[in-house]
Scaffold this motif. Sequence first.
Motif, mmCIF file in Angstrom:
data_model
loop_
_atom_site.group_PDB
_atom_site.id
_atom_site.type_symbol
_atom_site.label_atom_id
_atom_site.label_comp_id
_atom_site.label_asym_id
_atom_site.label_seq_id
_atom_site.Cartn_x
_atom_site.Cartn_y
_atom_site.Cartn_z
ATOM 1 N N UNK A 58 0.821 -1.205 0.000
ATOM 2 C CA UNK A 58 0.000 0.000 0.000
ATOM 3 C C UNK A 58 0.857 1.258 0.000
ATOM 4 N N UNK A 59 2.041 1.198 0.634
ATOM 5 C CA UNK A 59 2.931 2.363 0.629
ATOM 6 C C UNK A 59 3.406 2.675 -0.780
ATOM 7 N N UNK A 60 3.740 1.634 -1.542
ATOM 8 C CA UNK A 60 4.146 1.843 -2.935
ATOM 9 C C UNK A 60 2.983 2.368 -3.755
ATOM 10 N N UNK A 61 1.802 1.785 -3.547
ATOM 11 C CA UNK A 61 0.620 2.172 -4.307
ATOM 12 C C UNK A 61 0.259 3.635 -4.077
ATOM 13 N N UNK A 62 0.426 4.098 -2.816
ATOM 14 C CA UNK A 62 -0.027 5.449 -2.456
ATOM 15 C C UNK A 62 1.124 6.423 -2.228
ATOM 16 N N UNK A 63 2.326 6.114 -2.701
ATOM 17 C CA UNK A 63 3.489 6.921 -2.327
ATOM 18 C C UNK A 63 3.435 8.340 -2.880
ATOM 19 N N UNK A 64 2.679 8.606 -3.944
ATOM 20 C CA UNK A 64 2.579 9.956 -4.489
ATOM 21 C C UNK A 64 1.228 10.608 -4.199
ATOM 22 N N UNK A 65 0.441 9.985 -3.334
ATOM 23 C CA UNK A 65 -0.801 10.604 -2.902
ATOM 24 C C UNK A 65 -0.509 11.650 -1.837
ATOM 25 N N UNK A 66 -1.451 12.588 -1.682
ATOM 26 C CA UNK A 66 -1.357 13.487 -0.538
ATOM 27 C C UNK A 66 -1.641 12.694 0.732
ATOM 28 N N UNK A 67 -1.193 13.232 1.851
ATOM 29 C CA UNK A 67 -1.427 12.560 3.128
ATOM 30 C C UNK A 67 -2.911 12.361 3.366
ATOM 31 N N UNK A 68 -3.718 13.389 3.090
ATOM 32 C CA UNK A 68 -5.161 13.257 3.351
ATOM 33 C C UNK A 68 -5.788 12.196 2.467
ATOM 34 N N UNK A 69 -5.409 12.152 1.179
ATOM 35 C CA UNK A 69 -5.978 11.154 0.283
ATOM 36 C C UNK A 69 -5.689 9.743 0.773
ATOM 37 N N UNK A 70 -4.428 9.521 1.178
ATOM 38 C CA UNK A 70 -4.049 8.187 1.637
ATOM 39 C C UNK A 70 -4.776 7.811 2.926
ATOM 40 N N UNK A 71 -4.705 8.688 3.930
ATOM 41 C CA UNK A 71 -5.290 8.356 5.224
ATOM 42 C C UNK A 71 -6.810 8.230 5.142
#
Length: 395
Positions: A58-71
């Motif tokens: 999931x870290x690789x999948x979301x590594x370029x997301x904003x913090x809010x989008x990921x959380x």
Amino acid sequence: MPFALYLLAVAVFAMGTSEFMVAGLAPDLAARLGVPIGSIGLLTSAFAVGMAVGAPVTAVFARRWTTRTALLGFVLVFAAAHVAAAAATSFPALLVTRVAAALANAGFLAAALTAAARLAPGREGRALAVLLAGTTVATIAGVPAGSVLGSLLGWRATFWALALLCLPAAWGVVRGFPARRKESAGPAAPPLAVPPSAAPPSAVPPLAAEFGRLKRPRLVLVMALGALVNAATFATFTFLAPIVTGTAGLAAWWVPVVLVLFGLGAFTGVTAAGRLADRWPGRVLAIGGPLLLAGWLALATLAAWPFALPVLVFAQGALSFALGSTLIARVLHESAAAPTLAGSYATAALNLGAAGGPALAALTLGPGPGDLGPVWISALLVAIALLLIAALRPV
């Protein structure tokens, strides 16, 4: 400490309650689903495997997301998994929902650990202590409350309650981690000194370079140490209920009481370690490690004494979480050059332990060691960890 850390801790509370609550629901789950109580430990192991595998994925999948989008995305998926769990009609179906919830939890926790460390540079240990306080409060209040709720209304009610608890947590993420600045007709949310993303896209290192940090022997050793300590913690914690009602011969209502004592100890340990880990991590490990081993040996020999059991459970909660939180800080320190994956390394290490501990402990239930088999497994795992601590000094 920034206020945003406390908003993260609220979500961690909900997820920590979910991860740990099987310990209080184990007898009811086994009876209702028609499986041996040892099989219920697989729910904890499945959750931990999902987190261990899911953390880097999931870290690789979301590594370029904003913090809010990921959380926000991960906490909503976590809620949906608990709705599905509440509707599950078989043990395999429930097992699948635990893995799904774990994947969402892994993504959330990996992002949260990285964000927390960055919110308080130079005070990473204290920042992580605030974040992990959500986990310890889960053991103090969430897990016992889930056990009581399950006793009164059945285990499904506990899963529904956790799904609902995710909603205010999601609101807290939205308020605490604003999206990238853009035009808005409404009033702006108050600033909370939170970076809009865990790492700006231009600053994200190549993925190969971040994974390359795993070639560092020191990082691998610290991760292995964290896995062993957490395996020891979960090996016994998952099967505390049979020890309370079987070995100690206490009434069933003592189960949530003992869980609360473990949680109070965990909160004490995290709080103390948060103030010590930044300056003297080596001392925390060198002193706390032998004490943790001695505590497991004492619990294995004295658990039949009703007055000794609560004291030892409190002590082991404190020592286990003091060492665990210190090791999380060390993993983040050793993987600082992998800013988007550092949190996933810590999450994966701890949950490999959380998966292996209950699985090993389940093998000891029955004839022979009986209910105390898991405690002996905990002692063995910490003994192995002490050998690694010797190899790691100075930390």
